[in-house]
Design an enzyme around this catalytic site. Structure first.
Site, mmCIF file in Angstrom:
data_model
loop_
_atom_site.group_PDB
_atom_site.id
_atom_site.type_symbol
_atom_site.label_atom_id
_atom_site.label_comp_id
_atom_site.label_asym_id
_atom_site.label_seq_id
_atom_site.Cartn_x
_atom_site.Cartn_y
_atom_site.Cartn_z
ATOM 1 N N SER A 216 -4.591 -7.214 8.282
ATOM 2 C CA SER A 216 -4.898 -7.212 9.865
ATOM 3 C C SER A 216 -5.069 -8.836 10.243
ATOM 4 O O SER A 216 -4.590 -9.310 11.296
ATOM 5 C CB SER A 216 -6.230 -6.453 10.569
ATOM 6 O OG SER A 216 -5.614 -5.164 10.296
ATOM 7 N N GLY B 145 -6.658 -2.170 9.578
ATOM 8 C CA GLY B 145 -7.642 -2.423 10.716
ATOM 9 C C GLY B 145 -9.049 -1.846 10.818
ATOM 10 O O GLY B 145 -9.834 -1.883 11.826
ATOM 11 N N GLY C 203 -6.518 4.275 3.705
ATOM 12 C CA GLY C 203 -5.727 5.130 4.490
ATOM 13 C C GLY C 203 -5.301 4.564 5.730
ATOM 14 O O GLY C 203 -4.319 4.942 6.131
ATOM 15 N N ASP D 241 0.757 -1.102 0.096
ATOM 16 C CA ASP D 241 0.156 -0.083 -0.242
ATOM 17 C C ASP D 241 0.772 1.264 0.046
ATOM 18 O O ASP D 241 1.490 1.740 1.055
ATOM 19 C CB ASP D 241 -0.873 -0.056 1.190
ATOM 20 C CG ASP D 241 -1.948 -0.678 1.127
ATOM 21 O OD1 ASP D 241 -2.531 -1.199 -0.141
ATOM 22 O OD2 ASP D 241 -2.406 -1.812 2.137
ATOM 23 N N ASP E 37 -10.204 -5.429 -0.896
ATOM 24 C CA ASP E 37 -8.958 -4.953 -0.091
ATOM 25 C C ASP E 37 -9.569 -4.135 0.821
ATOM 26 O O ASP E 37 -10.277 -3.083 0.810
ATOM 27 C CB ASP E 37 -8.087 -3.897 -1.118
ATOM 28 C CG ASP E 37 -6.861 -3.340 -0.336
ATOM 29 O OD1 ASP E 37 -6.944 -3.957 0.936
ATOM 30 O OD2 ASP E 37 -6.171 -2.604 -0.966
ATOM 31 N N GLY E 38 -9.835 -4.777 2.202
ATOM 32 C CA GLY E 38 -9.981 -3.881 3.401
ATOM 33 C C GLY E 38 -11.143 -4.721 4.205
ATOM 34 O O GLY E 38 -12.313 -5.003 3.968
HETATM 35 ZN ZN ZN Z 1 -4.373 -2.008 -0.850
#
Ligand code: ZN
Length: 221
Positions: free
Chosen positions: A189, A136, A133, A26, A166-167
């Site tokens: 995470s 977690g 940004g 990232d 992603d996320g």
């Molecule tokens: Zn990413």
């Protein structure tokens, strides 16, 4: 960005042993997203400690300025945000012309309609399932429908574009995300925060995915 930055080689060794297919990096510029992470020198150092493909997610304003430095540092896949690049056609073509895999990234509130013209130019679409940004964060549940609609858009056009998500993805929602049509799973995470360590974190999710979807998760073709 969920790994220990002071021990990146060891952290990457752990995910390799767990069966990871790709290393997702990232890149944040403090402008497009409210955080700063790494640049080309760190990518070059990582390149020296793994043979896995490096998937460089450019969360930055005007990413076209930095394509060549990241490619020269060893990036294999490069995704740019549709919100950050007004010349997406040129950017995606440039990445492909340099022999790398181009991807288009979208923030959670960005409509899929913005992909319409550029989709045939991309090898993959990266759907952010949290606001980019920070690590977690919690998965945004409405993103399941967005994955499903993107899958439909790809299939109905006869494209072979892969869907990367992603996320906020971990063992609790992996099956739902795969069921909606995701091909490539980014986990931060859930891997580096796993109680038995990052190798176990990858192995657990890979094992679950193998039972859910033929071919496993994120295997580069
Ligand atoms: Zn990413």
């Amino acid at each position: 960005m969920s790994a220990d930055f002071a021990r990146l080689a060891a952290e990457i060794g752990k995910i390799e042993r767990g069966g990871a297919d790709v290393v997702h990096l990232d890149v944040m510029d403090g402008r497009f997203v409210p955080n700063l992470t790494i640049g080309p020198p760190v990518v070059a150092s990582i390149r020296g400690c793994t043979r896995l493909p490096l998937d460089v997610h450019l969360m930055m304003a005007r990413p076209e300025r930095f394509l060549d430095p990241f490619i020269e540092a060893g990036a294999d896949w490069l995704s740019v945000h549709v919100e950050a690049d007004v010349h997406l056609d040129r950017t995606l073509n440039h990445i492909r012309a340099r022999g790398k895999r181009p991807g288009i990234a979208l923030n959670p509130a960005t409509p899929l309609a913005l992909l319409e013209e550029a989709l045939p130019l991309a090898d993959f679409v990266l759907l952010m399932t949290v606001n980019p940004g920070f690590g977690g964060q919690k998965f945004i549940p409405s993103m399941l429908k967005k994955i499903d609609r993107l899958r439909e858009m790809i299939v109905s056009n006869g494209y072979r574009t892969r869907i990367e998500v992603d996320g906020g993805i971990g063992p609790d929602n992996l099956a739902d995300v795969l069921g909606a049509g995701a091909d490539i799973i980014v986990a931060g995470s859930a891997v580096f925060g796993h109680p038995d360590g990052a190798s176990a974190g990858v192995a657990e999710m890979k094992g679950m995915a193998a039972g859910t979807q033929k071919g496993g998760v994120g295997r580069p073709s």
